[in-house]
Scaffold this active site. Structure first.
Site, PDB file in Angstrom:
ATOM      1  N   GLY A 259      -1.899   5.595   5.128  1.00  0.00           N
ATOM      2  CA  GLY A 259      -2.916   6.902   5.447  1.00  0.00           C
ATOM      3  C   GLY A 259      -1.981   8.125   5.498  1.00  0.00           C
ATOM      4  O   GLY A 259      -2.785   9.115   5.888  1.00  0.00           O
ATOM      5  N   GLU A 301       2.585   0.913   5.577  1.00  0.00           N
ATOM      6  CA  GLU A 301       1.927   0.817   4.361  1.00  0.00           C
ATOM      7  C   GLU A 301       1.601   1.856   3.662  1.00  0.00           C
ATOM      8  O   GLU A 301       0.336   2.132   3.247  1.00  0.00           O
ATOM      9  CB  GLU A 301       0.758  -0.190   4.392  1.00  0.00           C
ATOM     10  N   PRO A 302       2.457   2.790   3.148  1.00  0.00           N
ATOM     11  CA  PRO A 302       2.094   3.884   2.407  1.00  0.00           C
ATOM     12  C   PRO A 302       1.541   3.733   0.969  1.00  0.00           C
ATOM     13  O   PRO A 302       2.180   2.640   0.128  1.00  0.00           O
ATOM     14  CB  PRO A 302       3.220   4.631   2.359  1.00  0.00           C
ATOM     15  N   GLY A 303       0.486   4.316   0.358  1.00  0.00           N
ATOM     16  CA  GLY A 303      -0.038   4.015  -0.957  1.00  0.00           C
ATOM     17  C   GLY A 303       0.289   5.421  -1.633  1.00  0.00           C
ATOM     18  O   GLY A 303       0.927   5.833  -2.449  1.00  0.00           O
ATOM     19  N   ARG A 304      -0.713   6.199  -1.191  1.00  0.00           N
ATOM     20  CA  ARG A 304      -1.006   7.580  -1.695  1.00  0.00           C
ATOM     21  C   ARG A 304       0.251   8.408  -1.792  1.00  0.00           C
ATOM     22  O   ARG A 304       0.701   9.004  -2.456  1.00  0.00           O
ATOM     23  CB  ARG A 304      -1.933   8.415  -0.808  1.00  0.00           C
ATOM     24  N   ARG A 340     -12.434  11.024  -7.489  1.00  0.00           N
ATOM     25  CA  ARG A 340     -12.237  11.414  -5.921  1.00  0.00           C
ATOM     26  C   ARG A 340     -12.915  12.734  -5.829  1.00  0.00           C
ATOM     27  O   ARG A 340     -13.495  12.512  -4.622  1.00  0.00           O
ATOM     28  CB  ARG A 340     -10.829  11.518  -5.728  1.00  0.00           C
ATOM     29  N   CYS A 371     -21.943  12.441 -17.740  1.00  0.00           N
ATOM     30  CA  CYS A 371     -23.413  12.762 -17.659  1.00  0.00           C
ATOM     31  C   CYS A 371     -23.730  12.835 -16.098  1.00  0.00           C
ATOM     32  O   CYS A 371     -24.840  12.336 -15.992  1.00  0.00           O
ATOM     33  CB  CYS A 371     -24.268  11.890 -18.387  1.00  0.00           C
ATOM     34  N   GLU A 372     -22.940  13.779 -15.449  1.00  0.00           N
ATOM     35  CA  GLU A 372     -23.561  13.684 -14.025  1.00  0.00           C
ATOM     36  C   GLU A 372     -23.184  15.249 -13.544  1.00  0.00           C
ATOM     37  O   GLU A 372     -22.133  15.746 -13.967  1.00  0.00           O
ATOM     38  CB  GLU A 372     -22.855  12.984 -12.909  1.00  0.00           C
ATOM     39  N   TYR A 401      -5.154   6.620  -6.742  1.00  0.00           N
ATOM     40  CA  TYR A 401      -6.791   6.599  -6.544  1.00  0.00           C
ATOM     41  C   TYR A 401      -7.488   7.307  -7.587  1.00  0.00           C
ATOM     42  O   TYR A 401      -8.270   7.829  -7.595  1.00  0.00           O
ATOM     43  CB  TYR A 401      -7.171   7.120  -5.254  1.00  0.00           C
TER      44      TYR A 401
HETATM   45  C1  LIG Z   1      -5.563   1.719   1.563  1.00  0.00           C
HETATM   46  C2  LIG Z   1      -4.863   1.068   2.502  1.00  0.00           C
HETATM   47  C3  LIG Z   1      -3.239   1.563   2.719  1.00  0.00           C
HETATM   48  C4  LIG Z   1      -2.793   2.541   1.984  1.00  0.00           C
HETATM   49  O1  LIG Z   1      -3.456   3.765   2.315  1.00  0.00           O
HETATM   50  P1  LIG Z   1      -2.734   5.250   1.731  1.00  0.00           P
HETATM   51  O2  LIG Z   1      -3.901   6.179   2.365  1.00  0.00           O
HETATM   52  O3  LIG Z   1      -2.908   5.322   0.373  1.00  0.00           O
HETATM   53  O4  LIG Z   1      -1.638   5.419   2.477  1.00  0.00           O
HETATM   54  C5  LIG Z   1      -2.427   0.602   3.448  1.00  0.00           C
HETATM   55  N1  LIG Z   1      -2.984  -0.386   4.105  1.00  0.00           N
HETATM   56  C6  LIG Z   1      -4.224  -0.785   3.868  1.00  0.00           C
HETATM   57  C7  LIG Z   1      -4.936  -2.050   4.758  1.00  0.00           C
HETATM   58  C8  LIG Z   1      -5.068  -0.035   3.022  1.00  0.00           C
HETATM   59  O5  LIG Z   1      -6.343  -0.456   2.951  1.00  0.00           O
END
Ligand SMILES: *Cc1c(COP(=O)(O)O)cnc(C)c1O
Length: 444
Positions: A259, A301-304, A340, A371-372, A401
Site C-alpha cells: 500500500g 508486500e509492495p506492488g505499486r 484507474r 464508448c463511455e 494497475y
Molecule cells: C494489493 C496488495 C498488495 C500491494 O498493494 P500496493 O498498493 O500495490 O502496494 C500487497 N498485499 C496485498 C495482500 C494486496 O492485496
C-alpha cells in the site's frame, strides 16, 4: 480562449520527478527512457504501447531491500506481472505475492521458486488451492473461516502447509474508498475487534497439518503516511500477546502488507520508505518488549511502488475537439488499458513527446477512445495548445494497475509491453490481435 494559461516554461524544462531515473531529453522534444527515445518505440511497436524500464524496477527492488535489510520483501504480482517481471524480481531476491492460480502458474513456470511465493485471496477457488499445493507455495494467507477445513482436507493428514491469517486491524488508510482494506466494513480479512480472528486462529491450531507462521494485514493502497502502519503494528502485537496468553503461541512472522503510496504527478506526496522502515522497526521492538514477546520477522508486500514508476504509457492523439470551454484530446487507448481514472478518479500528467512545441500550455482533458463519457485518462492536463492529431503523448507512472486491470472493452485489443535497458528495446508481451480475440470465440 479561456483554456490558455499564462506562458509557462517550454516543455523542455518540464519536471521529470515522476519519471524513471534514466529519463533523458534528447533534442527535438523527444524523451528517452532506458536510453531509447519513446517516439522510436511508438514507431517500431505501434501505439498504444507500454514501456517498462528494467533498471527502474530493479533499483526499486534494491531500495526496498536496503531500507528493510531484516525483512522479507514480497512483490505484489497483481500490480503487474509478466514473465520478465517475475524473473527480475526473483533475481533481485524478492518473494512474490499472488492471488490466483494464473499468477502462480505464470511465475512458477518462469522459474520463480514456489517456496518464496505467498497466495492471497478473499475467495480462493478450488483451482487456486490445488495449484498452490501442487506447486508447493511457501505460505497461504487464510482470509475466511470456511477456508480452514477446506485447506486442511486438501493438504491431507500427512501433509504440511504454512499459513498466515489475514486480520482486520480496524484502520482507515489509503488513497480512495475502493482501495481501503483495513476497515471493518470491507470484504477482506477477519476482524480482531469482534473475535473472528481469534476464533479462526483457534481452529487453525486444531489442524496439525497447518502451521500458523504469523498474522497478516494489508491496510489499503496509495497510503502516504507512516502512522497507519504503526497503529497496525500495535494492534497486531496486541493480538499476538493475547494468543500467547491463551495458547502459549509465539508467531515468528508479522506481515504488514503493502500500500506504499507514490507520486503520480510532480509535487504529489509519496510514502517515505526510510522513515517507514525506521519507525516500524522501532514500534515493533517497543510493542514486543512491552508484551514480553520476541520480535517477529517483518514481511512487507509492495506492488505499486515497485512497478508503477517504472512504466510509461505511450498513446497517439487521434482527435482534438473544442466543446464549450473544454478541449478534449482523444488518444488511441483509454479505460481498456487504464481503468484507474474511471475507478478511483486518479490524476495523471501526460506529456507531448516526439516533437518540440513552443506553443503556450493549455489546460485540456485527455480522453480515451471508448464508448463511455467517463473514459477520461487525464483531467486538467497541461499540454501545448498546438497539440494535434498524430502527436504522441506519454503518461508516466503507468506501470502498476493498468495492464493488470486491462479489459477487452470495444475489442480494441490490449497493448504490448516493451522493456527498455541500456539503449535497447525488446518486446515482452505482444499486442493482443484480432486473431487472439477470434480464437477464443469458439461458438456460432
Ligand atoms: C494489493 C496488495 C498488495 C500491494 O498493494 P500496493 O498498493 O500495490 O502496494 C500487497 N498485499 C496485498 C495482500 C494486496 O492485496
Amino acid at each position: 480562449m479561456t483554456t490558455v494559461h499564462e506562458p509557462t516554461a517550454p516543455t523542455t524544462a518540464a519536471d521529470l520527478s515522476v519519471w524513471p531515473a534514466s529519463t533523458a531529453e534528447p533534442p527535438h522534444g523527444d524523451l528517452a527512457v532506458g536510453g531509447v527515445p519513446l517516439a522510436e518505440i511508438a514507431d517500431r511497436f505501434g501505439t498504444p504501447v507500454y514501456v517498462l524500464d528494467e533498471a527502474e524496477v530493479r533499483d526499486r527492488c534494491r531500495t526496498y531491500l536496503d531500507a528493510f535489510p531484516d525483512a522479507e520483501v514480497l512483490y505484489a504480482a497483481k500490480a503487474f506481472l509478466c514473465r520478465a517481471m517475475a524473473h527480475w524480481v526473483d533475481e533481485e531476491g524478492l518473494g512474490l505475492d499472488v492471488c490466483s492460480a494464473g499468477e502462480l502458474e505464470l511465475a512458477v513456470t518462469t522459474g520463480f521458486p514456489a517456496e518464496r511465493i505467498v497466495l492471497h485471496g478473499n475467495a480462493k477457488s478450488p483451482r487456486d488451492l490445488e495449484a498452490a499445493l501442487r506447486l508447493g507455495v511457501g505460505r497461504i494467507v487464510i482470509d475466511s473461516p470456511a477456508e480452514i477445513a477446506r485447506l486442511a482436507a486438501a493438504v491431507g493428514p500427512d501433509g504440511h502447509q504454512k499459513v498466515m491469517v489475514r486480520v482486520v486491524p480496524g484502520i482507515s488508510a489509503g488513497g480512495h474508498d475502493k482501495i481501503r482494506t483495513g476497515t471493518e466494513d470491507q470484504k477482506f480479512g477477519l476482524s480482531i475487534s469482534d473475535g473472528y480472528a481469534q476464533h479462526a486462529i483457534t481452529r487453525i491450531l486444531d489442524q496439525p497439518q497447518l502451521e500458523l507462521t504469523g498474522l497478516h494485514c494489508h491496510l489499503g493502497s496509495q497510503i502516504t503516511s507512516v502512522k497507519p502502519y504503526l497503529v497496525a503494528v500495535r494492534r497486531l502485537v496486541g493480538l499476538m500477546s493475547r494468543l500467547y496468553e491463551q495458547h502459549g503461541l509465539v508467531l515468528p512472522e508479522l506481515d504488514l502488507g503493502g500500500g506504499h503510496g507514490i507520486a503520480y504527478r510532480p509535487g504529489e506526496e509519496a510514502l517515505d520508505l526510510t522513515a517507514l522502515a525506521r519507525k516500524v522497526r522501532a514500534e515493533l521492538a517497543d510493542a514486543c518488549a512491552t508484551a514480553g514477546l520476541p520480535v517477529p520477522r517483518l514481511i512487507i508486500e509492495p506492488g505499486r511502488a515497485i512497478a508503477g514508476p517504472a512504466g510509461i504509457a505511450v498513446y497517439r492523439v487521434l482527435a482534438v475537439k473544442h466543446t464549450g470551454e473544454h478541449v478534449f484530446v482523444a488518444v488511441d487507448g483509454g479505460m481498456s488499458d487504464n481503468p484507474r481514472p474511471a475507478l478511483y478518479g486518479v490524476r495523471y500528467a501526460p506529456r507531448l513527446i516526439g516533437r518540440h512545441s513552443t506553443a503556450e500550455h493549455a489546460r485540456v482533458t485527455v480522453v480515451g477512445r471508448h464508448c463511455e463519457a467517463g473514459d477520461v485518462l487525464a483531467a486538467d492536463a497541461e499540454l501545448p495548445a498546438d497539440t494535434r492529431p498524430g502527436d504522441l503523448l506519454a503518461v508516466p507512472v503507468a506501470g502498476a494497475y493498468h495492464l493488470s486491470m486491462a479489459s477487452g472493452y470495444n475489442l480494441v485489443g490490449r497493448p504490448p509491453v516493451v522493456a527498455v535497458r541500456d539503449g535497447l528495446a525488446r518486446l515482452l508481451v505482444r499486442r493482443e490481435s484480432l486473431e487472439d480475440i477470434r480464437s477464443r470465440d469458439v461458438g456460432l
